[in-house]
Design a protein around this motif. Structure first.
Motif, PDB file in Angstrom:
ATOM      1  N   SER A 194      20.378  -7.010  33.876  1.00  0.00           N
ATOM      2  CA  SER A 194      19.702  -8.176  34.435  1.00  0.00           C
ATOM      3  C   SER A 194      20.682  -9.254  34.888  1.00  0.00           C
ATOM      4  O   SER A 194      20.302 -10.188  35.601  1.00  0.00           O
ATOM      5  CB  SER A 194      18.739  -8.771  33.405  1.00  0.00           C
ATOM      6  N   LEU A 195      21.939  -9.133  34.494  1.00  0.00           N
ATOM      7  CA  LEU A 195      22.939 -10.151  34.816  1.00  0.00           C
ATOM      8  C   LEU A 195      23.747  -9.826  36.066  1.00  0.00           C
ATOM      9  O   LEU A 195      24.484 -10.683  36.570  1.00  0.00           O
ATOM     10  CB  LEU A 195      23.905 -10.324  33.632  1.00  0.00           C
TER      11      LEU A 195
ATOM     12  N   ASP B 161      23.809 -12.256  39.268  1.00  0.00           N
ATOM     13  CA  ASP B 161      24.486 -13.531  39.026  1.00  0.00           C
ATOM     14  C   ASP B 161      25.995 -13.343  38.877  1.00  0.00           C
ATOM     15  O   ASP B 161      26.786 -14.155  39.369  1.00  0.00           O
ATOM     16  CB  ASP B 161      23.922 -14.187  37.761  1.00  0.00           C
ATOM     17  N   ILE B 162      26.397 -12.268  38.196  1.00  0.00           N
ATOM     18  CA  ILE B 162      27.823 -11.990  38.043  1.00  0.00           C
ATOM     19  C   ILE B 162      28.443 -11.708  39.402  1.00  0.00           C
ATOM     20  O   ILE B 162      29.535 -12.203  39.726  1.00  0.00           O
ATOM     21  CB  ILE B 162      28.039 -10.800  37.088  1.00  0.00           C
TER      22      ILE B 162
ATOM     23  N   THR C  32      24.320 -15.955  27.942  1.00  0.00           N
ATOM     24  CA  THR C  32      23.869 -14.749  27.258  1.00  0.00           C
ATOM     25  C   THR C  32      24.997 -14.149  26.428  1.00  0.00           C
ATOM     26  O   THR C  32      24.790 -13.748  25.277  1.00  0.00           O
ATOM     27  CB  THR C  32      23.366 -13.712  28.283  1.00  0.00           C
TER      28      THR C  32
ATOM     29  N   ALA D 105      17.911 -11.691  28.769  1.00  0.00           N
ATOM     30  CA  ALA D 105      17.641 -12.041  30.164  1.00  0.00           C
ATOM     31  C   ALA D 105      17.001 -13.416  30.265  1.00  0.00           C
ATOM     32  O   ALA D 105      17.283 -14.178  31.206  1.00  0.00           O
ATOM     33  CB  ALA D 105      16.729 -10.989  30.793  1.00  0.00           C
TER      34      ALA D 105
ATOM     35  N   ALA E  62      19.586 -16.018  29.999  1.00  0.00           N
ATOM     36  CA  ALA E  62      20.351 -16.123  31.249  1.00  0.00           C
ATOM     37  C   ALA E  62      19.648 -16.994  32.278  1.00  0.00           C
ATOM     38  O   ALA E  62      20.304 -17.693  33.054  1.00  0.00           O
ATOM     39  CB  ALA E  62      20.602 -14.728  31.825  1.00  0.00           C
TER      40      ALA E  62
ATOM     41  N   ILE F  28      22.930  -6.304  30.282  1.00  0.00           N
ATOM     42  CA  ILE F  28      23.870  -6.478  31.387  1.00  0.00           C
ATOM     43  C   ILE F  28      23.219  -6.177  32.733  1.00  0.00           C
ATOM     44  O   ILE F  28      23.579  -6.772  33.759  1.00  0.00           O
ATOM     45  CB  ILE F  28      25.114  -5.577  31.170  1.00  0.00           C
TER      46      ILE F  28
ATOM     47  N   TRP G  71      24.445 -16.404  32.978  1.00  0.00           N
ATOM     48  CA  TRP G  71      24.883 -15.146  32.366  1.00  0.00           C
ATOM     49  C   TRP G  71      25.947 -15.371  31.308  1.00  0.00           C
ATOM     50  O   TRP G  71      26.025 -14.624  30.325  1.00  0.00           O
ATOM     51  CB  TRP G  71      25.377 -14.179  33.445  1.00  0.00           C
ATOM     52  N   ARG G  72      26.739 -16.410  31.436  1.00  0.00           N
ATOM     53  CA  ARG G  72      27.735 -16.706  30.405  1.00  0.00           C
ATOM     54  C   ARG G  72      27.053 -17.124  29.096  1.00  0.00           C
ATOM     55  O   ARG G  72      27.527 -16.795  28.004  1.00  0.00           O
ATOM     56  CB  ARG G  72      28.682 -17.798  30.888  1.00  0.00           C
TER      57      ARG G  72
END
Length: 264
Positions: free
Chosen positions: A24-25, A28-29, A159, A148, A151, A22, A156-157
């Motif tokens: 690394s995301l 983007d989130i 992943t 990662a 992603a 999470i 990210w979705r």
């Protein structure tokens, strides 16, 4: 070694991969939700609090349940949480999905270790727990970098979808491989928490809290630190997570050997 321990380790690997990837995301989130990265970081805080506070309570409530049943249901909710995260239309829904994942992850970890002990004889209990926990170590070194990498290709979705698929696979295998009838012991919540007050334990917990706070404060925001602060490309994030994971594995092995040789 009982081969069923490997499949329990696969479950640990899946759950820990979501917990570590999470970080690394977050950029983007945050961009998709139109929020700041620090606010997106509450996804990690909420997960950690739900995991820490929810696990002893859920373990107490399900203490006398069939452990195979508990493990399968935790994986069902974990998969549903990942699917909900992947399909979430708002940050609030994503936050709720992470809390669901945290509760199921914590109960899985506790139940999987208890099940591992029940599957072997008394002389191999420590080794059985080590195998299951080893799934978490591998997740740090391998699972998070791979997540990662997914992603960077699928977003990210993607992943979360990938982790949901892996969780479903682990659940299907454990449904087939784990025996029925392994029942745990129901311990009152007060008795579970009493272990934290034994002589020497509070100072160890405080030391662990401080050490991990330092490590994971940096790890949680490794993506913005690397991209915005360090000027690296997003494709470098898997390498950053891999470096952290390799360091964790080396430190874990070295720490164990040093403790055996020189004392804790």
């Amino acid at each position: 070694m009982d081969k069923r321990l490997i499949w329990l380790a696969l479950g640990s690997f899946t759950i820990a991969t979501e917990g570590f990837v999470i970080s690394s995301l977050l950029p983007d989130i945050a961009a998709d939700a139109a929020i700041s990265v620090p606010l997106a970081g509450t996804l990690i805080t909420a997960f950690a609090l739900a995991y820490a506070l929810g696990t002893p309570i859920l373990a107490t409530l399900t203490g006398e349940w069939d452990r195979r049943r508990v493990i399968l249901w935790t994986l069902v909710f974990f998969v549903l949480g990942n699917l909900a995260a992947a399909l979430s239309s708002s940050f609030e829904l994503l936050l709720i999905a992470r809390i669901v994942m945290a509760l199921s992850s914590g109960l899985f970890a506790a139940t999987a270790q208890g099940t591992a002990v029940a599957l072997v004889d008394d002389h191999h209990r420590a080794r059985a727990i080590a195998v299951v926990v080893g799934g978490t170590t591998v997740a740090v070194a391998v699972g998070a970098p791979l997540g990662a990498l997914v992603a960077t290709v699928a977003g990210w979705r993607g992943t979360f979808f990938a982790i949901a698929g892996l969780g479903a696979l682990a659940g299907a295998i454990l449904w087939y491989r784990l025996p029925r009838g392994i029942v745990g012991t129901k311990l009152p919540l007060r008795q579970r928490l009493a272990a934290t007050l034994r002589p020497g334990v509070p100072s160890i917990l405080l030391t662990t809290l401080l050490a991990l706070t330092g490590a994971f404060t940096v790890f949680a925001f490794v993506a913005p630190l690397a991209i915005e602060g360090g000027g690296l490309s997003p494709i470098a994030l898997p390498g950053m997570l891999l470096a952290f994971g390799v360091g964790a594995v080396i430190g874990n092995i070295a720490g164990g050997q040093a403790a055996d040789r020189f004392g804790a």
